[in-house]
Structures are given as structure tokens and as C-alpha cells.
Design a protein around this motif. Structure first.
Motif, PDB file in Angstrom:
ATOM      1  N   LEU A 182      41.590 -24.294  16.828  1.00  0.00           N
ATOM      2  CA  LEU A 182      40.367 -24.451  16.409  1.00  0.00           C
ATOM      3  C   LEU A 182      39.586 -25.077  17.356  1.00  0.00           C
ATOM      4  O   LEU A 182      39.669 -26.212  17.575  1.00  0.00           O
ATOM      5  N   ILE A 183      38.347 -24.687  17.780  1.00  0.00           N
ATOM      6  CA  ILE A 183      37.317 -25.312  18.765  1.00  0.00           C
ATOM      7  C   ILE A 183      35.967 -25.489  17.922  1.00  0.00           C
ATOM      8  O   ILE A 183      34.975 -26.191  18.392  1.00  0.00           O
ATOM      9  N   THR A 210       0.940  -1.201   0.067  1.00  0.00           N
ATOM     10  CA  THR A 210      -0.172  -0.061   0.040  1.00  0.00           C
ATOM     11  C   THR A 210       0.987   1.328   0.120  1.00  0.00           C
ATOM     12  O   THR A 210       2.101   1.142   0.098  1.00  0.00           O
ATOM     13  N   HIS A 211       0.207   2.283   0.013  1.00  0.00           N
ATOM     14  CA  HIS A 211       1.008   3.673  -0.037  1.00  0.00           C
ATOM     15  C   HIS A 211       1.930   3.751   1.287  1.00  0.00           C
ATOM     16  O   HIS A 211       3.006   4.413   1.507  1.00  0.00           O
ATOM     17  N   ASN A 212       1.612   3.274   2.460  1.00  0.00           N
ATOM     18  CA  ASN A 212       2.249   3.279   3.468  1.00  0.00           C
ATOM     19  C   ASN A 212       2.667   1.898   4.199  1.00  0.00           C
ATOM     20  O   ASN A 212       2.976   2.006   5.524  1.00  0.00           O
ATOM     21  N   THR A 213       2.437   0.910   3.462  1.00  0.00           N
ATOM     22  CA  THR A 213       2.812  -0.322   4.104  1.00  0.00           C
ATOM     23  C   THR A 213       3.899  -1.260   3.280  1.00  0.00           C
ATOM     24  O   THR A 213       3.386  -1.279   2.148  1.00  0.00           O
ATOM     25  N   ASP A 214       4.784  -1.653   3.690  1.00  0.00           N
ATOM     26  CA  ASP A 214       5.633  -3.013   2.878  1.00  0.00           C
ATOM     27  C   ASP A 214       5.755  -3.977   3.469  1.00  0.00           C
ATOM     28  O   ASP A 214       5.716  -4.155   4.726  1.00  0.00           O
ATOM     29  N   LEU A 215       5.817  -5.128   2.849  1.00  0.00           N
ATOM     30  CA  LEU A 215       6.154  -6.644   3.273  1.00  0.00           C
ATOM     31  C   LEU A 215       7.599  -6.852   2.990  1.00  0.00           C
ATOM     32  O   LEU A 215       8.114  -6.479   1.990  1.00  0.00           O
ATOM     33  N   GLN A 216       8.161  -7.722   4.188  1.00  0.00           N
ATOM     34  CA  GLN A 216       9.757  -7.793   3.952  1.00  0.00           C
ATOM     35  C   GLN A 216      10.117  -9.214   4.347  1.00  0.00           C
ATOM     36  O   GLN A 216       9.457  -9.921   5.088  1.00  0.00           O
ATOM     37  N   ILE A 217      11.215  -9.673   3.442  1.00  0.00           N
ATOM     38  CA  ILE A 217      11.481 -11.017   3.783  1.00  0.00           C
ATOM     39  C   ILE A 217      13.042 -10.764   3.885  1.00  0.00           C
ATOM     40  O   ILE A 217      13.729 -10.502   2.926  1.00  0.00           O
ATOM     41  N   GLY A 218      13.576 -11.563   5.014  1.00  0.00           N
ATOM     42  CA  GLY A 218      15.139 -11.352   5.184  1.00  0.00           C
ATOM     43  C   GLY A 218      15.835 -12.703   5.508  1.00  0.00           C
ATOM     44  O   GLY A 218      15.235 -13.717   5.916  1.00  0.00           O
ATOM     45  N   TRP A 219      17.027 -12.846   4.599  1.00  0.00           N
ATOM     46  CA  TRP A 219      17.638 -14.298   4.707  1.00  0.00           C
ATOM     47  C   TRP A 219      19.034 -14.015   4.259  1.00  0.00           C
ATOM     48  O   TRP A 219      19.630 -13.249   3.894  1.00  0.00           O
ATOM     49  N   ALA A 220      19.818 -14.887   4.941  1.00  0.00           N
ATOM     50  CA  ALA A 220      21.341 -14.931   4.627  1.00  0.00           C
ATOM     51  C   ALA A 220      21.622 -16.177   4.261  1.00  0.00           C
ATOM     52  O   ALA A 220      21.889 -17.172   4.831  1.00  0.00           O
ATOM     53  N   PRO A 221      22.062 -16.290   2.807  1.00  0.00           N
ATOM     54  CA  PRO A 221      22.219 -17.453   2.220  1.00  0.00           C
ATOM     55  C   PRO A 221      23.402 -18.269   2.431  1.00  0.00           C
ATOM     56  O   PRO A 221      23.608 -19.350   2.180  1.00  0.00           O
ATOM     57  N   ARG A 222      24.513 -17.519   2.786  1.00  0.00           N
ATOM     58  CA  ARG A 222      25.517 -18.031   2.836  1.00  0.00           C
ATOM     59  C   ARG A 222      26.365 -17.491   4.183  1.00  0.00           C
ATOM     60  O   ARG A 222      26.840 -16.449   4.267  1.00  0.00           O
ATOM     61  N   LEU A 223      26.496 -18.511   5.185  1.00  0.00           N
ATOM     62  CA  LEU A 223      27.291 -17.876   6.362  1.00  0.00           C
ATOM     63  C   LEU A 223      28.629 -18.868   6.728  1.00  0.00           C
ATOM     64  O   LEU A 223      28.240 -20.003   6.506  1.00  0.00           O
ATOM     65  N   LEU A 224      29.454 -18.107   7.375  1.00  0.00           N
ATOM     66  CA  LEU A 224      30.735 -19.008   7.544  1.00  0.00           C
ATOM     67  C   LEU A 224      31.056 -18.663   9.119  1.00  0.00           C
ATOM     68  O   LEU A 224      31.123 -17.777   9.505  1.00  0.00           O
ATOM     69  N   HIS A 225      31.415 -19.616   9.906  1.00  0.00           N
ATOM     70  CA  HIS A 225      31.715 -19.325  11.360  1.00  0.00           C
ATOM     71  C   HIS A 225      32.916 -20.350  11.521  1.00  0.00           C
ATOM     72  O   HIS A 225      32.864 -21.518  11.462  1.00  0.00           O
ATOM     73  N   ARG A 226      33.812 -19.523  12.550  1.00  0.00           N
ATOM     74  CA  ARG A 226      34.988 -20.127  12.947  1.00  0.00           C
ATOM     75  C   ARG A 226      35.463 -19.643  14.422  1.00  0.00           C
ATOM     76  O   ARG A 226      35.165 -18.462  14.497  1.00  0.00           O
ATOM     77  N   SER A 227      35.513 -20.573  15.231  1.00  0.00           N
ATOM     78  CA  SER A 227      36.127 -20.139  16.658  1.00  0.00           C
ATOM     79  C   SER A 227      37.280 -20.958  17.082  1.00  0.00           C
ATOM     80  O   SER A 227      37.490 -22.092  16.711  1.00  0.00           O
ATOM     81  N   GLU A 228      38.121 -20.060  18.049  1.00  0.00           N
ATOM     82  CA  GLU A 228      39.372 -20.507  18.429  1.00  0.00           C
ATOM     83  C   GLU A 228      39.435 -20.352  19.811  1.00  0.00           C
ATOM     84  O   GLU A 228      38.704 -19.360  20.308  1.00  0.00           O
ATOM     85  N   ASP A 229      40.001 -20.956  20.372  1.00  0.00           N
ATOM     86  CA  ASP A 229      40.582 -20.747  22.079  1.00  0.00           C
ATOM     87  C   ASP A 229      41.514 -19.799  21.968  1.00  0.00           C
ATOM     88  O   ASP A 229      42.222 -19.174  21.063  1.00  0.00           O
ATOM     89  N   ALA A 230      41.989 -19.202  23.412  1.00  0.00           N
ATOM     90  CA  ALA A 230      43.014 -18.502  23.604  1.00  0.00           C
ATOM     91  C   ALA A 230      44.441 -18.941  23.029  1.00  0.00           C
ATOM     92  O   ALA A 230      45.364 -17.888  22.779  1.00  0.00           O
ATOM     93  N   ASP A 231      44.519 -20.228  22.651  1.00  0.00           N
ATOM     94  CA  ASP A 231      46.052 -20.434  21.895  1.00  0.00           C
ATOM     95  C   ASP A 231      45.668 -20.462  20.634  1.00  0.00           C
ATOM     96  O   ASP A 231      46.684 -21.370  20.148  1.00  0.00           O
ATOM     97  N   SER A 232      44.767 -20.210  20.134  1.00  0.00           N
ATOM     98  CA  SER A 232      44.465 -20.107  18.768  1.00  0.00           C
ATOM     99  C   SER A 232      44.177 -21.572  18.064  1.00  0.00           C
ATOM    100  O   SER A 232      44.648 -21.885  16.742  1.00  0.00           O
TER     101      SER A 232
END
Length: 266
Positions: free
Chosen positions: A106-107, A82-104
Motif C-alpha cells: 500500500l502506497i 427553457t424549452h431548449n436549455t437546461d442547467l446542471q450540477i454534478g458531484w461525487a459525494p463518496r469517493l474511495l482511492h487506494r494505490s499499491e506498488d508492483a509488490d502489492s
């Protein structure tokens, strides 16, 4: 490889929009990015709008651990119903996660896609003109993320967005986030947060902003998370804008989050 293909596809689409600019609609291009403060204006009726991080990187340090998270071409797709309303869809198709401890060492390492966000924004005041604008944005998050990249729970909330022309070319924006979130231990809790942003156009094409975010979050206990943000935007045409910025989180989880993005409509 898939991330690179998605990245190049986004650039191609943005370039196509630039090359085929149409007559501008009733109101100017207004986006929820690059700052964390949401816009108080909606997409014009019958128009589509895409807002995307081409690439976003975040490095977080907490309790002796370091986590690196990278997102390629996460987006919000909008349509003005409408003039004052919009519909929205949000998505992340590609995510990379990496975590390390204090000694570097890989955990943890994971990759995949993110959760799906369903949103609807309605402009209540000043959507077309005037010094003040107000919009409401209810939303819900569907747990569609790859295992290990989400909490497998529905979440929902309401965002109250305001903008004020304070003169001299300066604009003040604010968002109040009222969310029902879920911890990693599947405990639901109320998560309030707010942002305050100030910005202005330096030229007809280039704008800048600075911002602060304050959120009352929970982990092992309740705590305040704060950030100091800033960035630039470049308006290529009336329907195409590139941006770049960085969010620096402090006061709790320490994190730095640089990003580059694009917004376009058609």
C-alpha cells in the motif's frame, strides 16, 4: 456506512418515481449516461432529472503501480429552464482511492468527496424531432474535492454533442470535448477528446451501445488515451431507466471501469 445510506436513498427515490409515473412530457427521456458520449437533447422546461452511478469501480495500472477508485452515487442534477436549455450540477459525494506498488504494498489511501461541476446544455438543432440533433454544453469544474482526490484547480471547457438516426433502428452519437485541464503539477493545458457511439433498442425496454473514446492527454508528456466501451439500459417507465456497462481503457493508462447506474426525472 454513509455510502450504503446514500445508495439506499437513491434506490428509494428511483422506486418512488417508478411508483408515481406521470404523463410523459413533450420529448422522450434522454440521458448523458451510460456511455461517455453526451446526449444532444435537453431536459424539458420545468422538469428535474437525475443521472447517477449507483456504483462505479475503476482499476488503473501504470508504471508498475495499481490504483483502485470507487465512486458511490455520483450524480448530475438537471433542470430545464427553457424549452431548449437546461442547467446542471454534478458531484461525487463518496469517493474511495487506494494505490499499491508492483509488490502489492500500500502506497496511498484516501476517501472523501469530489469536485463540483457546473454545466449548461442548449439544443440548437433537432431537440424535439428530426434525424439529426446538435447541442452545446459549456462547463466549469470548481475545486471542491477532498484533499488528495482533486487537483485544487478550476477547469473549464465546451462539449459539442451530435446524434444521427442512421436507419434500421440504429443511432450514431458523437461528442467533441474541448477542455482546459490542469496537471498534478499545476500546469494548465488544452485537452481535446472525442467519442463515437452506436446503439439501438433491442426491445421496447432494452437498449445497447458500443463506443470508443480518444483523448489527447498529458502526464509526463503528451499521449493518446483510448477506450472501448459497451453497455445495456433498461427503461422501467418513461421516466425511469437503469443501466450497466464497462469502459476498457488501453493504449496508455490501462484501466477497466465497470458501473451500474440509474436515471429518472420528475
Amino acid at each position: 456506512m454513509r455510502a450504503n445510506i446514500t445508495f439506499l436513498t437513491s434506490l428509494f427515490v428511483a422506486s418512488a418515481v417508478f411508483g408515481a409515473e406521470e404523463q410523459p412530457p413533450v420529448r422522450e427521456l434522454s440521458t448523458d449516461r451510460p456511455d461517455q458520449t453526451e446526449s444532444a437533447h435537453t431536459v424539458p422546461k420545468g422538469w428535474f432529472q437525475v443521472e447517477s452511478n449507483l456504483i462505479s469501480f475503476s482499476r488503473t495500472r501504470q508504471a508498475g503501480e495499481r490504483s483502485d477508485d470507487t465512486s458511490f452515487c455520483d450524480f448530475i442534477f438537471k433542470y430545464g429552464i427553457t424549452h431548449n436549455t437546461d442547467l446542471q450540477i454534478g458531484w461525487a459525494p463518496r469517493l474511495l482511492h487506494r494505490s499499491e506498488d508492483a509488490d502489492s504494498v500500500l502506497i496511498g489511501k484516501n476517501n472523501g468527496s469530489g469536485d463540483l461541476y457546473l454545466r449548461m446544455k442548449t439544443g440548437l438543432v433537432g431537440n424535439d424531432e428530426g434525424p439529426y440533433a446538435l447541442a452545446l454544453l459549456p462547463w466549469a469544474k470548481a475545486p471542491t474535492a477532498t484533499k488528495g482526490l482533486g487537483n485544487d484547480c478550476w477547469e473549464y471547457g465546451l462539449t459539442i454533442n451530435q446524434e444521427l438516426d442512421i436507419g434500421g433502428g440504429w443511432e450514431l452519437g458523437s461528442s467533441i470535448f474541448l477542455s482546459m485541464a490542469v496537471t498534478d503539477h499545476q500546469t494548465r493545458y488544452f485537452e481535446p477528446a472525442f467519442t463515437i457511439a452506436i446503439g439501438r433498442d433491442l426491445t421496447e425496454k432494452i437498449g445497447f451501445y458500443v463506443e470508443t473514446y480518444q483523448g489527447y492527454l498529458t502526464d509526463e508528456g503528451r499521449y493518446w488515451q483510448s477506450s472501448l466501451d459497451g453497455g445495456l439500459s433498461y427503461l422501467v417507465t418513461s421516466n425511469l431507466k437503469f443501466d450497466a456497462g464497462v469502459n476498457w481503457y488501453y493504449n496508455a493508462q490501462e484501466a477497466i471501469n465497470p458501473f451500474v447506474g440509474v436515471s429518472f426525472r420528475f
